[in-house]
Design a protein around this motif. Structure first.
Motif, mmCIF file in Angstrom:
data_model
loop_
_atom_site.group_PDB
_atom_site.id
_atom_site.type_symbol
_atom_site.label_atom_id
_atom_site.label_comp_id
_atom_site.label_asym_id
_atom_site.label_seq_id
_atom_site.Cartn_x
_atom_site.Cartn_y
_atom_site.Cartn_z
ATOM 1 N N CYS A 173 6.849 -10.453 2.112
ATOM 2 C CA CYS A 173 8.028 -11.314 2.170
ATOM 3 C C CYS A 173 9.198 -10.665 1.456
ATOM 4 C CB CYS A 173 7.692 -12.663 1.561
ATOM 5 S SG CYS A 173 6.565 -13.544 2.610
ATOM 6 N N GLU A 174 9.644 -9.559 1.991
ATOM 7 C CA GLU A 174 10.765 -8.780 1.451
ATOM 8 C C GLU A 174 11.442 -8.118 2.637
ATOM 9 O OE1 GLU A 174 11.647 -8.122 -1.817
ATOM 10 O OE2 GLU A 174 9.974 -9.286 -2.646
ATOM 11 N N SER A 175 12.744 -8.297 2.771
ATOM 12 C CA SER A 175 13.427 -7.611 3.880
ATOM 13 C C SER A 175 13.357 -6.101 3.715
ATOM 14 C CB SER A 175 14.889 -8.042 3.950
ATOM 15 O OG SER A 175 14.935 -9.415 4.216
ATOM 16 N N GLY A 176 13.236 -5.651 2.469
ATOM 17 C CA GLY A 176 13.163 -4.202 2.215
ATOM 18 C C GLY A 176 11.809 -3.607 2.542
ATOM 19 N N ASP A 177 10.885 -4.427 2.960
ATOM 20 C CA ASP A 177 9.546 -3.908 3.258
ATOM 21 C C ASP A 177 9.515 -3.304 4.659
ATOM 22 O OD1 ASP A 177 6.880 -3.305 3.255
ATOM 23 O OD2 ASP A 177 6.211 -5.348 3.685
ATOM 24 N N ILE A 178 10.147 -2.142 4.756
ATOM 25 C CA ILE A 178 10.218 -1.397 6.017
ATOM 26 C C ILE A 178 9.597 -0.035 5.742
ATOM 27 C CG2 ILE A 178 11.797 -0.381 7.747
ATOM 28 C CD1 ILE A 178 12.001 -3.413 7.691
ATOM 29 N N LEU A 179 8.585 0.325 6.481
ATOM 30 C CA LEU A 179 7.925 1.620 6.232
ATOM 31 C C LEU A 179 8.699 2.773 6.860
ATOM 32 C CD1 LEU A 179 4.178 0.590 6.649
ATOM 33 C CD2 LEU A 179 5.280 1.351 4.540
ATOM 34 N N VAL A 180 9.204 2.544 8.082
ATOM 35 C CA VAL A 180 10.026 3.570 8.743
ATOM 36 C C VAL A 180 11.171 2.847 9.448
ATOM 37 C CG1 VAL A 180 10.047 5.518 10.354
ATOM 38 C CG2 VAL A 180 7.904 4.912 9.204
ATOM 39 N N ARG A 181 12.400 3.253 9.147
ATOM 40 C CA ARG A 181 13.551 2.521 9.686
ATOM 41 C C ARG A 181 13.812 2.834 11.160
ATOM 42 N NH1 ARG A 181 16.644 -1.161 7.593
ATOM 43 N NH2 ARG A 181 15.596 -1.164 5.588
ATOM 44 N N ASN A 182 13.715 4.105 11.517
ATOM 45 C CA ASN A 182 13.931 4.496 12.921
ATOM 46 C C ASN A 182 12.869 5.496 13.316
ATOM 47 O OD1 ASN A 182 16.679 3.338 13.213
ATOM 48 N ND2 ASN A 182 17.123 4.859 11.641
ATOM 49 N N THR A 227 0.533 10.512 3.615
ATOM 50 C CA THR A 227 0.588 9.392 2.661
ATOM 51 C C THR A 227 -0.374 9.578 1.479
ATOM 52 O OG1 THR A 227 -1.047 8.194 3.971
ATOM 53 C CG2 THR A 227 1.274 7.716 4.419
ATOM 54 N N GLY A 228 -0.872 10.811 1.315
ATOM 55 C CA GLY A 228 -1.920 11.025 0.312
ATOM 56 C C GLY A 228 -1.479 10.937 -1.135
ATOM 57 N N ALA A 229 -0.168 11.078 -1.387
ATOM 58 C CA ALA A 229 0.293 11.066 -2.785
ATOM 59 C C ALA A 229 1.139 9.828 -3.053
ATOM 60 C CB ALA A 229 1.117 12.314 -3.078
ATOM 61 N N TYR A 230 0.871 9.168 -4.153
ATOM 62 C CA TYR A 230 1.665 8.016 -4.602
ATOM 63 C C TYR A 230 1.707 6.890 -3.573
ATOM 64 C CZ TYR A 230 2.983 11.650 -7.836
ATOM 65 O OH TYR A 230 2.931 12.659 -8.741
ATOM 66 N N GLY A 231 0.678 6.805 -2.772
ATOM 67 C CA GLY A 231 0.542 5.683 -1.849
ATOM 68 C C GLY A 231 -0.434 4.716 -2.487
ATOM 69 N N ASP A 240 0.825 -1.218 0.000
ATOM 70 C CA ASP A 240 0.000 0.000 0.000
ATOM 71 C C ASP A 240 0.853 1.260 0.000
ATOM 72 O OD1 ASP A 240 0.335 0.830 2.974
ATOM 73 O OD2 ASP A 240 -0.265 -1.265 3.077
ATOM 74 N N ASN A 241 2.158 1.134 0.215
ATOM 75 C CA ASN A 241 3.047 2.298 0.142
ATOM 76 C C ASN A 241 4.447 1.830 -0.252
ATOM 77 O OD1 ASN A 241 4.493 4.626 0.360
ATOM 78 N ND2 ASN A 241 3.690 5.197 2.375
ATOM 79 N N ILE A 242 4.733 1.913 -1.539
ATOM 80 C CA ILE A 242 6.020 1.425 -2.065
ATOM 81 C C ILE A 242 7.130 2.458 -1.881
ATOM 82 C CG2 ILE A 242 5.565 2.279 -4.413
ATOM 83 C CD1 ILE A 242 7.177 -1.073 -3.907
ATOM 84 N N ARG A 243 6.788 3.670 -1.502
ATOM 85 C CA ARG A 243 7.760 4.765 -1.550
ATOM 86 C C ARG A 243 9.001 4.552 -0.668
ATOM 87 N NH1 ARG A 243 7.088 9.460 -0.557
ATOM 88 N NH2 ARG A 243 8.105 10.356 -2.360
#
Ligand code: LYS
Length: 437
Positions: free
Chosen positions: A360-369, A386-390, A326-329
């Protein structure tokens, strides 16, 4: 919702559009996109007012790629915006919403014949022609339709905006537009002027996305004006429309300091006025194409916290029920977001965690810290801006259904895109049939 406008009610819950986010999550489920309708309207009105104050003729075209659905096109219509579409699907959505075709502009570096025909049938206002292939194809179709078609040419000014390399567009090495430096732009202008079924209204350029500094626009306008002088000498042609694109940045986290909507528009209009005035030319109509800056800070995404994994001394992963689908950014651009616990929005930060998606992706992190109050499974998390390009870039990876989208206003909510079901996920699948081959 932008960072400084967080409203917390007496239950300690985050509110948006005077609606309690905990109630919204209960009513519609999670993940949930929630748009504050008035915020979008206010952003639109700020653009229009800034233009009106400049005294320039203008069009503000909402770049529907940022978030496209019927309700959004209806809202854009009500707010007197024009609409920029980049595909048959976005065009279809706009037309189904009853958006006036004459205020639709069609962009894209590879419009198909089918898409061009669809736009010609609908009699849209303007085609932004991107390359020589399209120039020929669209003109052949215009001849077939026996109709004069209004076009702008997309020029590539050779300006590098300071943003992520995937979202810069104005540099020489770009798939978009006719390059100014190698003379393709001049050739395209000459060809367009010689084509009887085209009316060349002007030129378009777009230097990139999420731009904070107004200076890139100033540079690009000067550069394009110089090129137009050259065009003028060669052909006598002057533009009626100058479309300076979009790319106006917004604040995602406290590290972001974009210029204001008023500042962008004031800078652009004064620069155009001064460049045109110097030459004694009539001011062109100025068009802009904001997407992110209209809808980006108007929405939040609500997620439910599930599993929490603590790796002492390394990191604590707080997993939510959505993520890169739902949010690839964050995964695509290392984009940063701010978040709060929506059900305990008034509590002070207690721990640093990473917010992980469920793919199932290690890169699937929405916020790192991020610093949050002590997080428990079952908490409600709100990701801001999150209103744009989400939603518009959402996918069904891992066969996750796309979330629902609601609009909220004055304490009321309405569904504008319903949540996908498992049934929706398989609707185009076909079972094996005995005599299929
Ligand atoms: N999708 C990009 C983003 O999320 C922006 C693309 C802008 C299109 N011209 O930032």
């Amino acid at each position: 919702m932008s960072l400084h406008q967080m409203k917390i009610n007496d239950r300690g819950h985050l509110e948006i559009g005077d609606c309690d986010t905990v109630e919204l999550a209960r009513q519609y489920g999670t993940p949930l996109y929630v748009y504050d309708e008035m915020k979008i309207r206010q952003n639109a009105r700020r653009f229009l007012l800034a233009f009106q104050q400049s005294g320039c003729s203008f069009q503000v075209a909402y770049a529907s790629k940022a978030f496209s659905c019927i309700a959004m096109a209806e809202l854009a219509e009500e707010e007197n915006l024009s609409l920029d579409v980049v595909s048959g699907g976005e065009l279809y959505t706009a037309l189904k919403a009853g958006f006036p075709a004459e205020r639709i502009h069609f962009h894209g570096n590879n419009k198909s014949e089918k898409e061009l025909r669809m736009a010609l049938d609908a009699e849209i206002g303007c085609f932004v022609v991107d390359n020589f292939f399209e120039l020929e194809l669209l003109h052949d179709l215009a001849r077939e339709y026996q109709r004069e078609v209004k076009i702008l040419l997309r020029l590539t000014p050779g300006i590098e905006a300071h943003t992520h390399k995937y979202i810069t567009t104005g540099q020489d090495d770009s798939k978009f537009g006719f390059n100014v430096k190698n003379n393709h732009a001049l050739i395209a202008i000459k060809e367009s002027l010689n084509k009887p079924y085209f009316h060349l209204s002007g030129v378009h350029f777009h230097i990139g996305s999420q731009i904070f500094d107004v200076h890139g626009f100033v540079q690009a306008i000067r550069m394009i004006r110089k090129h137009l002088d050259h065009v003028h000498e060669e052909t006598g042609y002057e533009v009626e429309v100058l479309n300076v694109g979009g790319g106006f940045g917004i604040q995602y986290t406290e590290e972001d300091h974009p210029a204001s909507i008023e500042n962008y528009i004031q800078t652009i209009t004064s620069e155009v006025k001064s460049e045109w005035e110097k030459r004694g030319l009539k001011f062109p109509e100025i068009w802009v194409e904001p997407g992110r800056s209209l809808v980006g800070n108007a929405a939040i995404t609500l997620y439910r916290v599930g599993a929490i994994k603590d790796i002492p001394g390394i990191r604590k992963y707080v997993s939510v029920d959505g993520g890169m689908t739902d949010n690839i950014r964050p995964a695509l651009y290392q984009a940063k977001y701010h978040a709060v616990l929506a059900n305990r929005a008034g509590e002070s930060p207690h721990e640093e965690v990473a917010i992980a998606g469920k793919c199932c992706e290690s890169g699937d992190i929405l916020v790192r810290n991020i610093h949050l109050p002590k997080v428990n499974s079952g908490d409600l998390l709100a990701l801001f801006s999150t209103g744009a390009y989400g939603y518009s870039m959402a996918s069904n990876y891992n066969r996750l259904p796309r979330p629902a989208v609601v609009f909220v206003k004055n304490g009321k909510s309405r569904i504008v895109i319903k949540r996908e079901t498992y049934e929706d996920l398989i609707q185009n699948d076909r079972r094996k049939q005995v005599f299929a081959y």
